[in-house]
Design an enzyme around this catalytic site. Sequence first.
Site, PDB file in Angstrom:
ATOM      1  N   TYR A 197      -1.481  -3.356  -6.925  1.00  0.00           N
ATOM      2  CA  TYR A 197      -1.336  -4.061  -5.647  1.00  0.00           C
ATOM      3  C   TYR A 197      -2.688  -4.140  -4.908  1.00  0.00           C
ATOM      4  CZ  TYR A 197      -0.453  -5.128  -0.823  1.00  0.00           C
ATOM      5  OH  TYR A 197      -0.543  -5.694   0.420  1.00  0.00           O
TER       6      TYR A 197
ATOM      7  N   ARG B 243       1.672 -12.271  -1.125  1.00  0.00           N
ATOM      8  CA  ARG B 243       0.299 -12.539  -0.668  1.00  0.00           C
ATOM      9  C   ARG B 243      -0.322 -13.762  -1.328  1.00  0.00           C
ATOM     10  NH1 ARG B 243      -2.114  -8.656   3.055  1.00  0.00           N
ATOM     11  NH2 ARG B 243      -0.481  -7.106   3.362  1.00  0.00           N
TER      12      ARG B 243
ATOM     13  N   LYS C  53      -9.745  -2.171   1.435  1.00  0.00           N
ATOM     14  CA  LYS C  53      -9.335  -1.050   2.294  1.00  0.00           C
ATOM     15  C   LYS C  53     -10.105   0.229   1.949  1.00  0.00           C
ATOM     16  CE  LYS C  53      -6.420  -3.681   4.270  1.00  0.00           C
ATOM     17  NZ  LYS C  53      -6.675  -4.142   5.640  1.00  0.00           N
TER      18      LYS C  53
ATOM     19  N   ARG D  88       0.843  -1.197   0.000  1.00  0.00           N
ATOM     20  CA  ARG D  88       0.000   0.000   0.000  1.00  0.00           C
ATOM     21  C   ARG D  88       0.875   1.243   0.000  1.00  0.00           C
ATOM     22  NH1 ARG D  88      -1.712   0.652   4.336  1.00  0.00           N
ATOM     23  NH2 ARG D  88      -1.241  -1.229   5.498  1.00  0.00           N
TER      24      ARG D  88
ATOM     25  N   CYS E   2       0.445  -8.256  11.349  1.00  0.00           N
ATOM     26  CA  CYS E   2       0.787  -8.543  12.754  1.00  0.00           C
ATOM     27  C   CYS E   2       0.072  -9.804  13.245  1.00  0.00           C
ATOM     28  CB  CYS E   2       0.425  -7.365  13.656  1.00  0.00           C
ATOM     29  SG  CYS E   2       1.521  -5.959  13.448  1.00  0.00           S
TER      30      CYS E   2
ATOM     31  N   SER F 118      -1.578  -4.088  10.118  1.00  0.00           N
ATOM     32  CA  SER F 118      -1.321  -4.978   8.984  1.00  0.00           C
ATOM     33  C   SER F 118      -0.095  -5.858   9.258  1.00  0.00           C
ATOM     34  CB  SER F 118      -1.040  -4.142   7.731  1.00  0.00           C
ATOM     35  OG  SER F 118      -2.093  -3.230   7.548  1.00  0.00           O
TER      36      SER F 118
ATOM     37  N   HIS G 188     -10.749  -2.497  11.417  1.00  0.00           N
ATOM     38  CA  HIS G 188      -9.686  -3.361  10.897  1.00  0.00           C
ATOM     39  C   HIS G 188      -9.505  -4.516  11.895  1.00  0.00           C
ATOM     40  CE1 HIS G 188      -5.246  -3.492   9.318  1.00  0.00           C
ATOM     41  NE2 HIS G 188      -6.030  -4.286   8.626  1.00  0.00           N
TER      42      HIS G 188
ATOM     43  N   ASP H 104      -9.808  -9.856   8.595  1.00  0.00           N
ATOM     44  CA  ASP H 104      -9.237  -8.510   8.371  1.00  0.00           C
ATOM     45  C   ASP H 104     -10.183  -7.350   8.691  1.00  0.00           C
ATOM     46  OD1 ASP H 104      -6.993  -6.950   7.523  1.00  0.00           O
ATOM     47  OD2 ASP H 104      -8.011  -6.521   5.643  1.00  0.00           O
TER      48      ASP H 104
HETATM   49  C1  OXD Z   1      -3.376  -4.746   5.041  1.00  0.00           C
HETATM   50  C2  OXD Z   1      -4.055  -5.889   4.399  1.00  0.00           C
HETATM   51  O1  OXD Z   1      -2.462  -4.160   4.439  1.00  0.00           O
HETATM   52  O2  OXD Z   1      -4.970  -6.460   5.022  1.00  0.00           O
HETATM   53  O3  OXD Z   1      -3.779  -4.402   6.158  1.00  0.00           O
HETATM   54  O4  OXD Z   1      -3.733  -6.236   3.252  1.00  0.00           O
HETATM   55 MN    MN Z   2      -5.474  -5.483   6.879  1.00  0.00          MN
END
Ligand code: OXD
Ligand code: MN
Length: 603
Positions: A217, A385, A226, A76, A270, A268, A246, A293
């Site tokens: 991306y 990913r 998002k 991002r 984590c 993100s 989130h 998420d």
């Molecule tokens: C993030 C995702 O960047 O979920 O938080 O992809």
């Molecule tokens: Mn996320």
Amino acid sequence: MSIDFSNWSNHKNLQNWILEMKNLCKPESVHLCDGSKQEFDTFCKRLEDEGVFKRLNPEKRPGSFWCVSDSNDVARVEDRTFICSEKEVDAGPTNHWCDPKEMKQTLLKVFDGCMEGREMYVIPFCMGPIGSKLSIIGVEITDSLYVAVNMFIMTRMGQKALEFLGQSGEFVPCMHSVGVPLEKGEKGPSWPCQPTDKKYIVHFPQEKSIWSYGSGYGGNALLGKKCLALRIASVLAKENGWLAEHMLILGLTSPEGEKKYIAASFPSACGKTNLAMITPTLPGWKVDCVGDDIAWMKFGKDGKLYAINPENGYFGVAPGTSMQSNPNAMKTIAKNTIFTNVALTDDGDVWWEGMTKETPEHLLSWTNKSWDKGSQEKAAHPNSRFTTPAKQCPIVSQEMDNPEGVPISAIIFGGRRASLEPLVYEAFDWNHGTFLGAALSSEMTAAAKGTIGKLRHDPFAMLPFCGYNMGDYFKHWIEMGQQSDASNLPKIFHVNWFIKDENEKFIWPGFGENSRILKWIFQRCDHKIESLDTPLGKCPKVEDLDLNGLNLSKETLEKLFHIDKSGWEEEIKGIEEYFSKFKDHLPNEIKDQLENLRKRLNQ
Ligand code: OXD
Ligand code: MN
């Protein structure tokens, strides 16, 4: 060229918008997506023929594909993400703001002819279960087939979303282009995109629209995620008295068969996906996964907070995912999955750092280069990913399609902190819990462009995702707590799995062992056990934590719950300085909480 909408949708506003965007972007052709499996397969085949996708060995990973992005389009781009509210103050000090009229001019210029030589795909999608009052419909227009196939997995898309939209329903218009038009007959790069300073990820919170330019991306281009489900939804949630967060959502069942739902917010990369699919090490405890998420939460008539997961798939971080760390994710991605920026094995499967104990001798790295074991470079990008259907998760919740959502008993906040924050504590009440969310800090990860490991404030793990003034968002949380009585509100907790010793080694085993903390949280929700009041919050009594079989030394246990007073004094100064950004948008309730913390530490 006209567009034949006859077998697709008779929604006049939708048709007019598509025609307007077609005239602006000037694509060679337009494809109205129906969301069928046949369409998905045709798109994947086309991506394969164009050399963008490589089909993985069907004996190893059926229905799956590998692709790599441009090396400048891997995460991002927060610096290029804009909230264009009418007034700058409504975007707040944590967002990049631009005047909406000025930004529209810029966008109209860059989108003018941006799809020349390409096909334009129109993707109607529903965030949330079809038919749910909580769901929101979006329509993404894109010139990227990669985006189309990812949206197929990540959302409920196509005809079913159109039927739900009906003839005159509201939808969020989501414009996307990679920004690389083609000359007649030109093939173009396999991952078209613009350099970072030419990318635009733009939100118009008043008109509720999204424009994204120059990146393919996921977080920048799959606009349901998002951009819609967090940034635009957070604005809608503020306007209408609900929460767009989130957060993962999991169901936890005790050995006695009692079930509670927990939502948990971490920045993100984590470990949200790992926690959402946790395999408890504690005998008899079971988890099912509602989402990994995003959570949309609204009070039900009974005063309880109900959550839905607006997504339909997982866009998870691959590195570190293994049969040890997350066997359920590994089983989910065993088929029908798109892998982006991981490494390719010589026998046509995927690999990433942390996937297996043994590193393969030879790979094709995410930079598309031959890679030998022992190489200094990572074989997979740290933010590589997988995009995979939620329904393939062996522990996917039966409630995923429940239009009412699931009742939330506990909310957890957590960050990546090598020290200071103890393993777990509970907030004294809702306002204190709101403060814990507001004061959250975490070490940065590869999910966004920036310095990895740098500590930053990330309130509610929403720093990159809040579509309005973060100070007003804190206020909204305080006000949400007033919508119901304390006995119905979820209890709020703070956790930190990432405490390290002086040798930089994690001292808490994490992963499945985090079920021990979930058990304590579960029991606290029913007041089945007492807690110890500390300056930070309510900590577990050692005898109430199920640490059976862990062999933690007394010293480790002390470290896990140590409260470093001088460290906290410094932390408070940092929080105070950070909060000062919000000026008079910082709610008094939050200021009071900071003061209370200071007092408790000095007692
Ligand atoms: C993030 C995702 O960047 O979920 O938080 O992809
Ligand atoms: Mn996320």
